[in-house]
Design a protein around this motif. Structure first.
Motif, PDB file in Angstrom:
ATOM      1  N   TYR A 130       0.801  -1.206   0.000  1.00  0.00           N
ATOM      2  CA  TYR A 130       0.000   0.000   0.000  1.00  0.00           C
ATOM      3  C   TYR A 130       0.842   1.268   0.000  1.00  0.00           C
ATOM      4  N   ASP A 131       2.076   1.183   0.565  1.00  0.00           N
ATOM      5  CA  ASP A 131       2.947   2.352   0.508  1.00  0.00           C
ATOM      6  C   ASP A 131       3.371   2.636  -0.925  1.00  0.00           C
TER       7      ASP A 131
ATOM      8  N   LEU B  16       1.538   2.225  -3.464  1.00  0.00           N
ATOM      9  CA  LEU B  16       0.422   2.906  -4.128  1.00  0.00           C
ATOM     10  C   LEU B  16       0.480   4.405  -3.878  1.00  0.00           C
ATOM     11  N   VAL B  17       0.901   4.787  -2.665  1.00  0.00           N
ATOM     12  CA  VAL B  17       1.034   6.220  -2.377  1.00  0.00           C
ATOM     13  C   VAL B  17       2.123   6.812  -3.253  1.00  0.00           C
TER      14      VAL B  17
ATOM     15  N   LEU C 194       3.049   5.755  -6.080  1.00  0.00           N
ATOM     16  CA  LEU C 194       2.554   5.755  -7.461  1.00  0.00           C
ATOM     17  C   LEU C 194       1.760   7.033  -7.734  1.00  0.00           C
ATOM     18  N   VAL C 195       0.965   7.434  -6.745  1.00  0.00           N
ATOM     19  CA  VAL C 195       0.160   8.645  -6.905  1.00  0.00           C
ATOM     20  C   VAL C 195       1.065   9.871  -6.884  1.00  0.00           C
ATOM     21  N   GLU C 196       2.057   9.833  -5.995  1.00  0.00           N
ATOM     22  CA  GLU C 196       2.947  10.987  -5.879  1.00  0.00           C
ATOM     23  C   GLU C 196       3.808  11.157  -7.119  1.00  0.00           C
TER      24      GLU C 196
ATOM     25  N   LYS D 268       3.062  11.562  -9.993  1.00  0.00           N
ATOM     26  CA  LYS D 268       2.530  12.650 -10.812  1.00  0.00           C
ATOM     27  C   LYS D 268       3.323  13.934 -10.592  1.00  0.00           C
ATOM     28  N   PHE D 269       3.782  14.140  -9.358  1.00  0.00           N
ATOM     29  CA  PHE D 269       4.548  15.343  -9.065  1.00  0.00           C
ATOM     30  C   PHE D 269       6.048  15.090  -9.098  1.00  0.00           C
TER      31      PHE D 269
ATOM     32  N   ALA E  96       6.512  13.194  -2.599  1.00  0.00           N
ATOM     33  CA  ALA E  96       5.986  14.503  -2.981  1.00  0.00           C
ATOM     34  C   ALA E  96       5.997  15.478  -1.807  1.00  0.00           C
ATOM     35  N   ARG E  97       6.220  14.956  -0.588  1.00  0.00           N
ATOM     36  CA  ARG E  97       6.181  15.822   0.579  1.00  0.00           C
ATOM     37  C   ARG E  97       7.561  16.338   0.961  1.00  0.00           C
TER      38      ARG E  97
ATOM     39  N   TYR F  56       8.603  19.633  -4.669  1.00  0.00           N
ATOM     40  CA  TYR F  56       7.850  19.238  -5.854  1.00  0.00           C
ATOM     41  C   TYR F  56       6.615  20.097  -6.089  1.00  0.00           C
ATOM     42  N   SER F  57       6.502  21.211  -5.370  1.00  0.00           N
ATOM     43  CA  SER F  57       5.394  22.110  -5.619  1.00  0.00           C
ATOM     44  C   SER F  57       5.544  22.746  -6.999  1.00  0.00           C
ATOM     45  N   PRO F  58       4.447  22.865  -7.738  1.00  0.00           N
ATOM     46  CA  PRO F  58       4.549  23.482  -9.069  1.00  0.00           C
ATOM     47  C   PRO F  58       5.040  24.924  -9.008  1.00  0.00           C
TER      48      PRO F  58
END
Lengths: 114, 214
Positions: free
Chosen positions: A3-4, A6-7, A9-11, A13-14, A58-59, A80-82
């Motif tokens: 499950y980590d 998966l997080v 994987l989502v991150e 994107k950034f 991403a954090r 990773y902030s735009p």
């Protein structure tokens, strides 16, 4: 897949769309930040010494310190902030060995840091 | 109004167009399969019965197994029912995926909150502490349980007891991201329960304009 993962994987994107140069605490970096004022956009550069890096994925953040008009200023950026457009490494430190070199706050000129 | 079951993956953060960081929860929503269609003519109301997460045959009871056999679908761990307006557009065996949600949608998420065991009134009901010094003896006790002369305790009096592990619904969470390939969705804010906890995600009645991303 855990499950980590998966997080992560989502991150992705950034984290995959931006390249962050290698740097560590004690280095002097230049952060280009995009600031939106109403409809106008401009880029502000914050140059200073890296006091700490924190977080993962991403954090991830970086705390940068500079002396502005004689007053010490510290800012924390999301890597990773735009709005953080670009990060340049100005100088790599040869002397700093700590992960959290807060003793650098005693320096009045960041360019004296070796 | 369609709903799906998923599992909480964990939290991270999201960046909006302004570059602001927004708290976000990742939810793993495996495709659910239609096990039965309930029609007004037969059952008296319109709904679809959905199954979530494949499970080995030996893990379910024989009566349930027969239910799945008749539908011709693999056995599922969880069965749940969702009301629909038009049952005609669904058929048994059809898969329903996360892509029924889209970024910008507003959803209500229901789950079971983390169990906290037996807790005192301070944690459970937000009672106040009493001073730790100045001659005080009892710091976390609940005080009186009612007025003098009443000779009984009012029903519903807030007392110590079991806390958490309740069914909680968090309303009006904005969908930030949907990834049908990996069966993942991301909502803004937090969601009840522990990681891998089961969640029911419903489209909210609230309009998306009333919720801001920032």
């Amino acid at each position: 897949m855990g499950y980590d993962d998966l997080v992560r994987l989502v991150e992705a994107k950034f984290t995959t769309e931006k390249e962050i140069p290698e740097f560590r605490p004690g280095d002097v970096i230049r952060v280009h930040e995009r600031i939106r004022e109403g409809s106008r956009e401009r880029t502000v550069v914050f140059e200073g010494v890296v006091l700490k890096r924190a977080g993962s994925g991403a954090r991830s953040t970086v705390t940068v310190r500079k002396i502005a008009a004689g007053i010490g200023v510290e800012r924390t950026f999301y890597l990773y902030s735009p709005s953080v457009q670009k990060i340049e490494v100005v100088k790599r430190s040869q002397k700093v060995r700590q992960a959290r070199p807060f003793y650098l706050r005693r320096y009045t000129n960041i360019h004296h840091i070796k | 109004m369609l709903a799906l079951i998923g599992r909480k993956v964990g939290m991270t953060q999201w960046f909006d167009e302004e570059g602001r960081a927004v708290p976000a929860t990742v939810i793993h929503v495996e495709p659910s399969v239609v096990v039965q269609v309930r029609r007004p003519e037969v059952e008296g109301y319109a709904a679809i019965q959905l199954g979530h997460e494949a499970v080995p045959e030996r893990k379910i009871t024989k009566p349930l197994l027969g239910h799945f056999k008749r539908a011709g679908v693999e056995p599922r761990r969880h069965l749940y029912e969702v009301r629909v307006d038009d049952p005609g557009q669904f058929e048994v065996g059809q898969e329903i995926k996360v892509d029924i949600f889209a970024p910008g949608d507003v959803v209500d998420v229901t789950g079971t909150s983390k169990g906290r065991g037996f807790q005192g009134t301070i944690k459970r009901w937000d009672f106040s502490y009493r001073p730790k010094s100045h001659g005080h003896k009892w710091i976390k006790r609940p005080g009186t349980s009612g007025p003098m002369g009443l000779n009984k305790v009012m029903k519903g009096k807030k007392m110590p007891g079991h806390m958490g592990a309740d069914r909680i619904t968090v309303k009006r969470l904005m969908v930030l991201h949907v990834d049908p390939e990996n069966n993942i969705m991301v909502v803004k804010g937090s969601v009840p329960g522990h990681k891998k906890g089961l969640l029911l995600i419903r489209k909210s009645h609230a309009q998306s304009e009333t919720v801001s991303v920032g």
